[in-house]
Design an enzyme around this catalytic site. Structure first.
Site, short mmCIF file in Angstrom:
data_model
loop_
_atom_site.label_atom_id
_atom_site.label_comp_id
_atom_site.label_asym_id
_atom_site.label_seq_id
_atom_site.Cartn_x
_atom_site.Cartn_y
_atom_site.Cartn_z
N LYS A 80 -77.13 13.21 91.96
CA LYS A 80 -77.98 13.90 90.98
C LYS A 80 -77.15 14.38 89.78
O LYS A 80 -77.53 14.17 88.63
CB LYS A 80 -78.64 15.11 91.66
CG LYS A 80 -79.31 16.08 90.70
CD LYS A 80 -79.94 17.25 91.40
CE LYS A 80 -79.04 18.43 91.63
NZ LYS A 80 -78.72 19.24 90.44
N ASN A 81 -76.01 15.03 90.07
CA ASN A 81 -75.24 15.65 88.99
C ASN A 81 -74.51 14.64 88.11
O ASN A 81 -73.99 15.00 87.07
CB ASN A 81 -74.25 16.67 89.56
CG ASN A 81 -74.97 17.93 90.03
OD1 ASN A 81 -76.17 18.08 89.83
ND2 ASN A 81 -74.23 18.83 90.66
N CYS A 84 -80.65 32.38 86.80
CA CYS A 84 -81.24 31.66 87.93
C CYS A 84 -80.80 32.33 89.21
O CYS A 84 -80.04 33.30 89.17
CB CYS A 84 -80.87 30.17 87.90
SG CYS A 84 -79.20 29.85 88.44
N ARG A 126 -75.40 32.50 84.72
CA ARG A 126 -75.14 31.14 84.25
C ARG A 126 -75.37 30.95 82.75
O ARG A 126 -76.27 30.22 82.32
CB ARG A 126 -75.98 30.13 85.04
CG ARG A 126 -75.60 30.09 86.49
CD ARG A 126 -76.36 29.05 87.25
NE ARG A 126 -75.81 27.72 87.10
CZ ARG A 126 -76.28 26.65 87.73
NH1 ARG A 126 -77.32 26.77 88.54
NH2 ARG A 126 -75.73 25.48 87.56
N ASP A 131 -71.24 23.91 95.71
CA ASP A 131 -72.51 23.33 96.16
C ASP A 131 -72.53 23.02 97.65
O ASP A 131 -73.56 22.59 98.18
CB ASP A 131 -72.82 22.05 95.36
CG ASP A 131 -73.30 22.36 93.95
OD1 ASP A 131 -73.54 23.55 93.65
OD2 ASP A 131 -73.43 21.42 93.14
N ARG A 161 -85.53 19.02 94.74
CA ARG A 161 -84.84 18.85 93.44
C ARG A 161 -83.58 18.02 93.60
O ARG A 161 -83.18 17.33 92.68
CB ARG A 161 -84.45 20.23 92.88
CG ARG A 161 -85.63 21.03 92.37
CD ARG A 161 -85.13 22.27 91.66
NE ARG A 161 -84.05 21.91 90.76
CZ ARG A 161 -83.08 22.73 90.38
NH1 ARG A 161 -83.08 23.97 90.80
NH2 ARG A 161 -82.14 22.32 89.56
C1 UD1 Z 1 -72.69 22.24 87.60
C2 UD1 Z 1 -73.54 21.56 88.66
C3 UD1 Z 1 -73.85 22.54 89.79
C4 UD1 Z 1 -72.56 23.15 90.33
C5 UD1 Z 1 -71.69 23.70 89.21
C6 UD1 Z 1 -70.32 24.15 89.69
C7 UD1 Z 1 -74.79 19.93 87.39
C8 UD1 Z 1 -76.09 19.49 86.82
N1 UD1 Z 1 -74.78 21.10 88.03
O1 UD1 Z 1 -73.44 23.32 87.06
O2 UD1 Z 1 -74.54 21.84 90.82
O3 UD1 Z 1 -72.87 24.19 91.24
O4 UD1 Z 1 -71.48 22.72 88.19
O5 UD1 Z 1 -69.66 23.11 90.33
O6 UD1 Z 1 -73.80 19.23 87.28
N2 UD1 Z 1 -70.07 29.40 82.66
C9 UD1 Z 1 -70.00 30.31 81.64
N3 UD1 Z 1 -70.38 29.90 80.38
C10 UD1 Z 1 -70.80 28.62 80.13
C11 UD1 Z 1 -70.86 27.71 81.19
C12 UD1 Z 1 -70.48 28.13 82.44
O7 UD1 Z 1 -69.63 31.47 81.82
O8 UD1 Z 1 -71.13 28.32 78.98
C13 UD1 Z 1 -69.68 29.82 84.04
C14 UD1 Z 1 -70.84 29.77 85.03
O9 UD1 Z 1 -71.63 30.92 84.99
C15 UD1 Z 1 -70.11 29.59 86.34
C16 UD1 Z 1 -68.90 28.73 85.94
O10 UD1 Z 1 -68.77 28.86 84.54
O11 UD1 Z 1 -69.66 30.84 86.80
C17 UD1 Z 1 -69.01 27.27 86.28
O12 UD1 Z 1 -70.29 26.80 85.87
P1 UD1 Z 1 -70.56 25.32 85.37
O13 UD1 Z 1 -69.45 24.43 85.81
O14 UD1 Z 1 -70.89 25.36 83.93
O15 UD1 Z 1 -71.87 24.96 86.18
P2 UD1 Z 1 -73.00 23.99 85.70
O16 UD1 Z 1 -72.41 22.97 84.80
O17 UD1 Z 1 -74.17 24.78 85.22
#
Ligand code: UD1
Length: 415
Positions: A22-23, A115, A120, A303, A395
Site C-alpha cells: 500500500k505505502n 489522526c 502528524r 507499523d 484500508r
Molecule cells: C508513513 C507511512 C505510515 C508509517 C509512517 C512511519 C505511508 C502512506 N504511510 O507515514 O504507514 O507509519 O510513514 O513509518 O507511507 N512529521 C512531522 N512533520 C512532517 C512530517 C512528519 O513532524 O511534516 C513527524 C510525524 O508526526 C512522525 C514522524 O515525523 O512523528 C514520521 O512520520 P512520517 O514518516 O512523515 O509518516 P508518514 O509519511 O505520514
C-alpha cells in the site's frame, strides 16, 4: 459497518501470498501526474486507500482504469485541488502536492487533520517545498502552493519523513538544477518510487540512504513499473505464525525488507528460513518475551508495533515496547486489556507482562495497524471475539479474512 467474528485457538498453517505494498502504491500512483501520457503499474493491491487515491487522481482530471494493473492517462490535468473530504479519509492524499506544483505550477491541497495515532503535521513537506522556491500559504484549512518553476536546493529534514521525502522527491525531479535531500527517510517504498521516477527519465541517486540527490530534468515520459511486496502485511502473517503456534509460508515477500522483524522474531524463539519464493516461518517451543523499539527504516517498523505487542501479550515474561515514531500509537492497548492482556503504558513505552491466555471480547478497531493487532489477539484468544469498525483494516490489508481462513482461522465478516 462490517464486523469480524473470530473463534480463537486454531494454529495457522499453509501458504499466504503477499500483496503489493500500500505505502509504495500510493506515491507511485501519484507520480503518474508528472508524466503526460499513459503510465502502467502492476501489482496494485485491492484496498480502500487505493480506491481513495484513484478517486483523488480522477478528480484532478486524469483517466484511470484497471485494478491489479492500473493505467493512468495523465495527458491533461484539469484541476489542482485535493479536497478535504478525500484528504481526511486518507492523509497520504497529500502526496499529490509535490507532483502538482512540479507539473502545474499550482496546487491546493487540504491540510490533513490529526489522526488516531497523533498530530502528524506536514510542516516538513511545506518547508521543503518553500526551500524549492514555492510560495506557500495556508488558507481556510488548505495548503496553497505556487511556483512558476521550482529551483533545486539543499534541503534538510528535521525528522526522516516517509511521505515528506516522497513528496519532495516528486517535486524536485522537474526542478531547475540539483536538489539534495538530507536526513531523508530510507524506506524500501522510497526506493520503489525512485525506480519508477527513473523509469520516467528522472535523475535520482541515493534513494534508500539518508542523502538523495536529484538532478532536475525538463520533462518526464510515462512508465511501466511494478509495486514491491507489502512488508507490513508479510510481517503481520509472520507474527501470526508465532502467536498461533503455527507454520506459514510467506510467499512473494522480500526478506531484505524484513530484517529487523526477522531478527526480533528469532529472538522470541521462532524459526524463519528462506524457501523458494519467500520465507517459511514457524513458532518456537515457547514465546520468549523481548524488548522492541520502533525507529525509522531500517529499524523496527512502527507499523508492526501493535501486532508485536499482541504477540508479546502472550509471551513468557516481561517485554518493553518503546514507540519513538508517533506520540500516541497505543490505541490498541485498551482493547487488548479487555481481552485479558497485562499492559501498562509509561510515556512512550508499554510494559507488557505475558499472560497464559487471552479471552474473546467485544472490541473496536481504532486505526489500521491497531485493528491488525486485535485480529491477531483474537486468533489466539479463548472463545469468540468481535471486532467492529473493520473498515480500518480494509484500508491496508487485501482480503485479510480470506487469507486467514485459508490458513485455518475461523473468521467471518458480518455485513
Ligand atoms: C508513513 C507511512 C505510515 C508509517 C509512517 C512511519 C505511508 C502512506 N504511510 O507515514 O504507514 O507509519 O510513514 O513509518 O507511507 N512529521 C512531522 N512533520 C512532517 C512530517 C512528519 O513532524 O511534516 C513527524 C510525524 O508526526 C512522525 C514522524 O515525523 O512523528 C514520521 O512520520 P512520517 O514518516 O512523515 O509518516 P508518514 O509519511 O505520514
Amino acid at each position: 459497518m462490517d464486523k469480524f467474528i473470530i473463534q480463537g485457538g486454531k494454529p495457522l498453517c499453509g501458504d499466504v501470498h503477499i500483496s503489493g505494498a500500500k505505502n509504495a502504491a500510493l506515491p507511485v500512483l501519484a507520480s503518474a501526474l508528472l508524466a503526460p501520457g499513459t503510465s502502467t503499474f502492476h501489482n496494485i493491491p485491492d484496498l480502500v486507500d487505493i480506491k481513495t487515491i484513484k478517486k483523488l487522481l480522477k478528480n484532478l482530471g486524469v483517466e484511470i482504469e484497471g485494478d491489479e494493473t492500473v493505467r493512468i492517462n495523465a495527458e491533461k490535468i484539469t484541476n489542482s485541488e485535493a479536497p478535504y473530504d478525500l484528504v481526511k479519509t486518507m492523509r497520504a492524499s497529500v502526496l499529490v502536492l509535490g507532483p502538482l506544483v512540479a507539473r502545474q505550477g499550482v496546487a491546493r491541497v487540504s491540510l490533513p487533520g490529526g489522526c488516531a495515532i497523533g498530530a502528524r503535521p506536514v510542516n516538513l513537506h511545506i518547508k521543503a517545498l518553500q526551500d524549492l522556491g514555492a510560495h506557500v500559504e495556508l488558507n481556510n484549512g488548505y495548503i496553497e502552493a505556487r511556483a512558476k518553476k521550482l529551483k533545486g536546493a539543499d534541503i534538510y529534514f528535521d525528522i526522516p519523513t516517509v511521505t515528506g521525502t516522497e513528496n519532495i522527491m516528486m517535486a524536485a525531479v522537474l526542478a531547475e538544477g540539483t536538489t539534495v535531500l538530507n536526513n531523508s527517510a530510507c524506506e524500501p517504498e522510497i526506493v520503489n518510487l525512485a525506480d519508477v521516477l527513473r523509469g520516467m527519465g528522472a535523475k535520482i541517486s541515493g534513494a534508500g540512504t539518508d542523502v538523495i540527490i536529484i538532478e532536475g530534468v525538463t520533462s518526464l515520459v510515462p512508465v511501466e513499473a511494478s509495486i514491491i511486496p507489502d512488508r507490513i502485511e508479510a510481517g503481520t502473517f509472520m507474527i501470526a505464525a508465532g502467536m498461533t503456534r503455527g507454520e506459514i509460508n510467506i510467499l512473494g515477500c522480500n526478506a531484505l525488507h524484513l530484517e529487523a522483524l526477522i531478527n526480533k522474531l528469532r529472538d522470541t524463539g521462532m524459526k524463519i528460513v528462506p524457501i523458494a519464493g519467500g520465507l517459511k516461518v514457524s513458532c518456537g517451543e515457547k514465546i520468549n518475551s523481548i524488548d522492541v523499539k520502533t525507529l525509522p527504516y531500517p529499524g523496527f517498523a512502527t507499523d508492526l508495533q501493535a501486532q508485536m505487542m499482541a504477540y508479546m501479550s502472550i509471551g513468557s515474561g516481561l517485554s518493553v515496547i518503546n514507540e519513538t515514531v508517533f506520540e500516541n500509537r497505543f490505541m490498541h492497548v485498551s482493547e487488548l486489556l479487555r481481552m485479558g492482556a497485562d499492559i501498562v503504558i509509561q510515556g512512550n513505552s508499554a510494559i507488557v507482562r505475558g499472560v497464559s491466555a487471552l479471552h474473546g471480547a467485544q472490541t473496536m478497531a481504532t486505526d489500521l495497524r491497531a485493528s491488525a493487532s486485535l485480529l491477531l489477539a483474537a486468533l489466539v484468544a479463548k472463545g469468540t471475539t468481535e471486532i467492529s469498525r473493520v473498515y480500518h483494516i480494509d484500508r491496508g490489508y487485501q482480503g485479510i479474512e480470506k487469507k486467514f481462513s485459508a490458513l485455518g482461522a475461523d473468521i467471518k465478516r458480518i455485513k
